[in-house]
Design an enzyme around this catalytic site. Sequence first.
Site, mmCIF file in Angstrom:
data_model
loop_
_atom_site.group_PDB
_atom_site.id
_atom_site.type_symbol
_atom_site.label_atom_id
_atom_site.label_comp_id
_atom_site.label_asym_id
_atom_site.label_seq_id
_atom_site.Cartn_x
_atom_site.Cartn_y
_atom_site.Cartn_z
ATOM 1 N N GLU A 83 0.819 -1.214 0.000
ATOM 2 C CA GLU A 83 0.000 0.000 0.000
ATOM 3 C C GLU A 83 0.853 1.264 0.000
ATOM 4 O OE1 GLU A 83 -3.813 1.885 2.430
ATOM 5 O OE2 GLU A 83 -2.365 0.640 3.510
ATOM 6 N N LYS A 111 -10.061 2.457 -2.484
ATOM 7 C CA LYS A 111 -10.259 1.929 -1.129
ATOM 8 C C LYS A 111 -11.601 2.371 -0.568
ATOM 9 C CE LYS A 111 -7.689 1.623 3.263
ATOM 10 N NZ LYS A 111 -6.406 1.994 3.908
ATOM 11 N N CYS A 141 -5.798 -2.731 2.408
ATOM 12 C CA CYS A 141 -5.534 -2.599 3.841
ATOM 13 C C CYS A 141 -6.785 -2.694 4.728
ATOM 14 C CB CYS A 141 -4.749 -1.323 4.119
ATOM 15 S SG CYS A 141 -3.843 -1.386 5.698
#
Length: 312
Positions: free
Chosen positions: A48, A120, A157
């Site tokens: 990331e 995300k 994540c």
Amino acid sequence: MASTPNTLKIAALQHRFYDNADETFAYIRKEVLRAKQESQVELVALQELHQSAYFCQHENVGLFDLAENFEQEITRFSVLAKEAQVVLVSSLFEKRAKGLYHNTAVVFEKDGSIAGKYRKMHIPDDPSFYEKFYFTPGDLGFSPIDTSVGRLGVLVCWDQWYPEAARIMALKGADILIYPTAIGFTPSDRPDEKSRQLDSWQIIQRSHSVANALPLIAINRVGFEPDSSNVGEGIEFFGHSFVSGAQGEILCKAESNEHTLICEIDLSRTQDVRRIWPFLRDRRIDAYGEILQRYCRESSLLDSSGNPHNSR
């Protein structure tokens, strides 16, 4: 009878941030080309926000300038994917418009073209991880990205803690789940707390493999990164990238040092496992409506005859 093996050789790059984007890219390029030459990998996954230090340790409007390089980074990772002839999963800070920014995974095809993006969806806001200040939640949904090596369920994540995201990717036909990650400890964390956090991080992701019978790649960064504001403690990124198989078994893993993980995945095992563990068949889709609520309070009880009646 087991299906014919359909293997995919992958590389996951676990590394520290090399002071600036150019030096970090030079390291990434060297490792990608080496993985291709020595191991003939077809898919490379990066961690990331690999092109910068993890800047979300504090809130600073000046750090939005890091996203000004988004198009430049797109160009050079496109060139790298074409040069190495690999499908490449990158993780970049996207400036979409003035005042609108995303934490975005960009997937490149072997010819350098963009196969797709994932923005995300789950954005944390915790001490040392102030991402809500920087990132707008994604608007592309949980949609796998079609590539020449398969349909990639790319998440990022904080998404890794949500089984709903992995499930939707599976229901849309993902062949593999991929999680670029930046997670670690703060120096004041006790040893037992560090152990619990690391275990939890591995367990939750392996459970996505089990629940969906999908292989999974988790790539985390390493190294200590101080808080540049000198307010926070800094973060010790713990690495431990791994690849799990369709039953959650660990296929390959790294420790807390810099390491390029090379692993071969048998994609045909998804079909084999789903035939013996038919979790998708037995889902009670008629009974899951409450999952769309923020929180469920018990609204009824059963009376003596087993029939529901209203409670207070």
